[in-house]
Design an enzyme around this catalytic site. Structure first.
Site, short mmCIF file in Angstrom:
data_model
loop_
_atom_site.label_atom_id
_atom_site.label_comp_id
_atom_site.label_asym_id
_atom_site.label_seq_id
_atom_site.Cartn_x
_atom_site.Cartn_y
_atom_site.Cartn_z
N ASP A 28 -11.06 -22.43 5.77
CA ASP A 28 -9.77 -21.86 6.40
C ASP A 28 -8.75 -22.34 5.37
OD1 ASP A 28 -7.53 -21.43 7.96
OD2 ASP A 28 -7.99 -22.71 9.53
N LYS A 63 -2.13 -20.31 -6.83
CA LYS A 63 -1.86 -21.29 -7.69
C LYS A 63 -3.37 -22.16 -8.20
CE LYS A 63 0.58 -25.45 -7.64
NZ LYS A 63 1.57 -26.35 -6.80
N TYR A 118 7.04 -10.73 9.63
CA TYR A 118 5.55 -10.58 8.90
C TYR A 118 6.17 -9.56 7.56
CZ TYR A 118 1.60 -7.14 7.74
OH TYR A 118 0.83 -6.67 7.37
N LYS A 174 5.80 -10.49 3.78
CA LYS A 174 5.30 -9.53 2.93
C LYS A 174 6.11 -9.24 1.60
CE LYS A 174 1.04 -8.96 4.66
NZ LYS A 174 -0.08 -9.25 4.27
N THR A 182 -8.81 -0.40 10.39
CA THR A 182 -9.38 -1.62 10.19
C THR A 182 -10.05 -2.31 11.69
OG1 THR A 182 -7.46 -3.05 10.83
CG2 THR A 182 -7.60 -2.43 8.35
N1 NAD Z 1 -4.42 -2.66 8.91
C1 NAD Z 1 -3.25 -2.28 8.45
O1 NAD Z 1 -2.77 -0.99 8.72
C2 NAD Z 1 -2.47 -2.94 7.35
C3 NAD Z 1 -1.11 -2.44 7.08
C4 NAD Z 1 -0.73 -3.11 5.85
C5 NAD Z 1 -0.88 -4.42 5.55
N2 NAD Z 1 -2.06 -4.97 5.99
C6 NAD Z 1 -2.74 -6.21 5.57
O2 NAD Z 1 -4.16 -6.34 5.34
C7 NAD Z 1 -4.45 -7.36 5.25
C8 NAD Z 1 -5.84 -7.32 5.93
O3 NAD Z 1 -5.66 -6.99 7.33
P1 NAD Z 1 -6.68 -6.95 8.46
O4 NAD Z 1 -6.23 -6.81 9.90
O5 NAD Z 1 -7.92 -5.88 7.94
O6 NAD Z 1 -7.67 -8.23 8.53
P2 NAD Z 1 -8.53 -9.01 9.19
O7 NAD Z 1 -7.98 -9.97 10.47
O8 NAD Z 1 -9.77 -8.14 9.41
O9 NAD Z 1 -9.06 -10.42 8.40
C9 NAD Z 1 -9.79 -10.21 7.11
C10 NAD Z 1 -10.80 -11.36 7.06
O10 NAD Z 1 -10.11 -12.47 6.89
C11 NAD Z 1 -10.69 -13.59 7.54
N3 NAD Z 1 -9.83 -14.71 7.80
C12 NAD Z 1 -8.91 -14.67 8.81
N4 NAD Z 1 -8.02 -15.85 8.79
C13 NAD Z 1 -8.75 -16.67 7.77
C14 NAD Z 1 -8.34 -17.95 7.27
N5 NAD Z 1 -7.15 -18.64 7.74
N6 NAD Z 1 -9.14 -18.29 6.13
C15 NAD Z 1 -10.20 -17.60 5.69
N7 NAD Z 1 -10.30 -16.31 6.18
C16 NAD Z 1 -9.74 -15.89 7.20
C17 NAD Z 1 -11.17 -12.95 8.72
O11 NAD Z 1 -12.09 -13.47 9.51
C18 NAD Z 1 -11.66 -11.63 8.47
O12 NAD Z 1 -12.96 -11.36 8.01
C19 NAD Z 1 -3.72 -8.39 5.90
O13 NAD Z 1 -2.88 -8.86 4.87
C20 NAD Z 1 -2.73 -7.39 6.52
O14 NAD Z 1 -1.45 -7.99 6.67
C21 NAD Z 1 -2.88 -4.19 7.13
#
Ligand code: NAD
Length: 268
Positions: A69, A129, A162, A166, A197
């Protein structure tokens, strides 16, 4: 190994995907594997990483599940050490983890603010880092890619914390790029627009209607669109690119120039 794969200069490189168990992380892992990388799939849900690992095995590449995590500071050094040990080194890292919490600035609490800063910015600082320290200790060049958002580049009503986090990540990759350039470590970010997603923020119907009216490409992006951008930024193709944020948004940000809507949409 195909000629196309060797084009990327990634054959035999060791890649860590933080959040590699689904969506953008899965797509990134599969593209890096196709380009010749061994892949460490790090995820808080290890079963997801195992499932992606089976797809990588089918491509004839090696992968390893790394459980942990990244929101627990104490786990970050062990996660990097585990990745190094399983992969037999570490050359590049793409970190996907992040998510938006909903609420106006008048509604969200200080705790929610802190949670969003941790989930979208603080952990990335600590993981990047630790990767940079590992590369520098071993005298290796490397590449780091983070995921920002279009929300970090303009106002983001109802997800202000958020957007601020970012925006911080976009600035952070610039500073990392400058500070670590002497050690040949490149650091870049991707700013996705609206991507289909597994995590749903809206109904698919509303998201598609939004895309049709506001995104010049008239559609949401796919996780593969992000995986391809991550492959590019991690590879030798981007040898001279560092400190930048690549918008992968179907023209969404550029269209902010059209306050009356997209050309062609409103004509009788
Ligand atoms: N979906 C969009 O349209 C969109 C737009 C802009 C930015 N983003 C960014 O894209 C990225 C991915 O978003 P998403 O919704 O596809 O992600 P998601 O929630 O599907 O997570 C990706 C993976 O990360 C794992 N994960 C979550 N918390 C964790 C932790 N604490 N430690 C280790 N692993 C962990 C999850 O189990 C998952 O397999 C994010 O940074 C999000 O802010 C998404």
């Amino acid at each position: 190994m195909s000629q196309e794969a060797s084009f990327f200069g990634l054959t035999g490189k060791k890649a860590l995907i933080v959040g590699g168990g689904q969506g953008m992380g899965e797509s990134t892992a599969l593209f890096l594997a196709r380009a010749g990388c061994d892949v460490g799939l790090m995820d808080v849900v290890p079963a997801r990483a195992d499932a992606v690992g089976q797809k990588i095995a089918a491509l004839g590449r090696r992968s390893f599940t790394i459980a942990g995590d990244v929101l627990d500071d104490g786990q970050i050094q062990p996660i990097i050490a585990d990745a190094e040990a399983k992969l037999g080194g570490l050359d590049l890292m793409v970190s996907i983890v992040g998510a938006a919490a909903w609420g106006s600035l008048l509604e969200i609490s200080a705790e929610m603010w802190d949670q969003q800063m941790h989930l979208n910015l603080r952990y990335f600082f600590l993981v990047a880092k630790a990767v940079a320290q590992s590369l520098i200790r071993r005298g290796k060049p490397g590449a780091i890619v983070g995921i920002a958002s279009v929300d970090g580049q303009r106002a983001s009503p109802m997800r202000g914390a958020y957007g601020a986090a970012k925006a911080g990540l976009i600035n952070l990759v610039q500073t990392m790029a400058v500070e670590w350039a002497p050690q040949n470590i490149r650091v870049n970010a991707i700013a996705p627009g609206h991507i289909v997603t597994p995590r749903l923020y809206d109904t698919p119907q509303r998201a598609d209607a939004y895309a049709a009216s506001l995104i010049p490409a008239r559609a949401r992006g796919t996780t593969d669109d992000i995986g391809k951008a991550a492959l590019f930024l991690a590879s030798d193709m981007a040898r001279y690119i560092t400190g930048t944020t690549l918008d992968v948004d179907g023209g969404l940000l550029a269209a902010n120039l059209f306050p009356d809507g997209l050309p062609g949409n409103n004509q009788p």
